[in-house]
Design a protein around this motif. Sequence first.
Motif: not given
Length: 161
Positions: A123-127, A138-149
């Motif tokens: 939701v762009p307004n929320r972000i 701001f990250m989208l779920k589900p998180l992946r290992q690459s996001d955490i890196k």
Amino acid sequence: MEASSASSSSSSSSSSSKGFMENVEQPHVLAVDDSIIDRKLIEKLLKNLSCKVTTAENGLRALEFLGLGDHQNSSLEDNVSKVNLVITDYCMPGMTGYELLKKIKESSIMKEVPVVIMSSEYVPNRINKCLEEGAQMFMLKPLRQSDIKKLRCHLMKLERT
């Protein structure tokens, strides 16, 4: 349910420089999500990258852990040194991730701690609202290992400055 501390046995240190060095080696992340499945996933991904993780199931529990609850003032400085990053879900009952972000950023002691908001909805307004309020990312779920890196690299840059 209460906030579960995954591995906070080494969180208290008498010397602030010793505590800082511990945090550089093993950043401490507070993960906040009302879904136990998402909390466990985030915890596992962060631990894979040698992060120390504390989890909380809602914004109020997170504020209590951070020493920002209604009846807490004594342990504020101790908790600041304990947490290098807060990662929180946006949609939670009682207090949204956005409201938690605002409370953290309103605190004179906690405002420098980076806050990452995550959501399963794009939701762009929320972000934009979260980023304007001071969210680091701001990250989208589900998180992946690459996001955490990406988070871990970001954490290490913050520690060096």
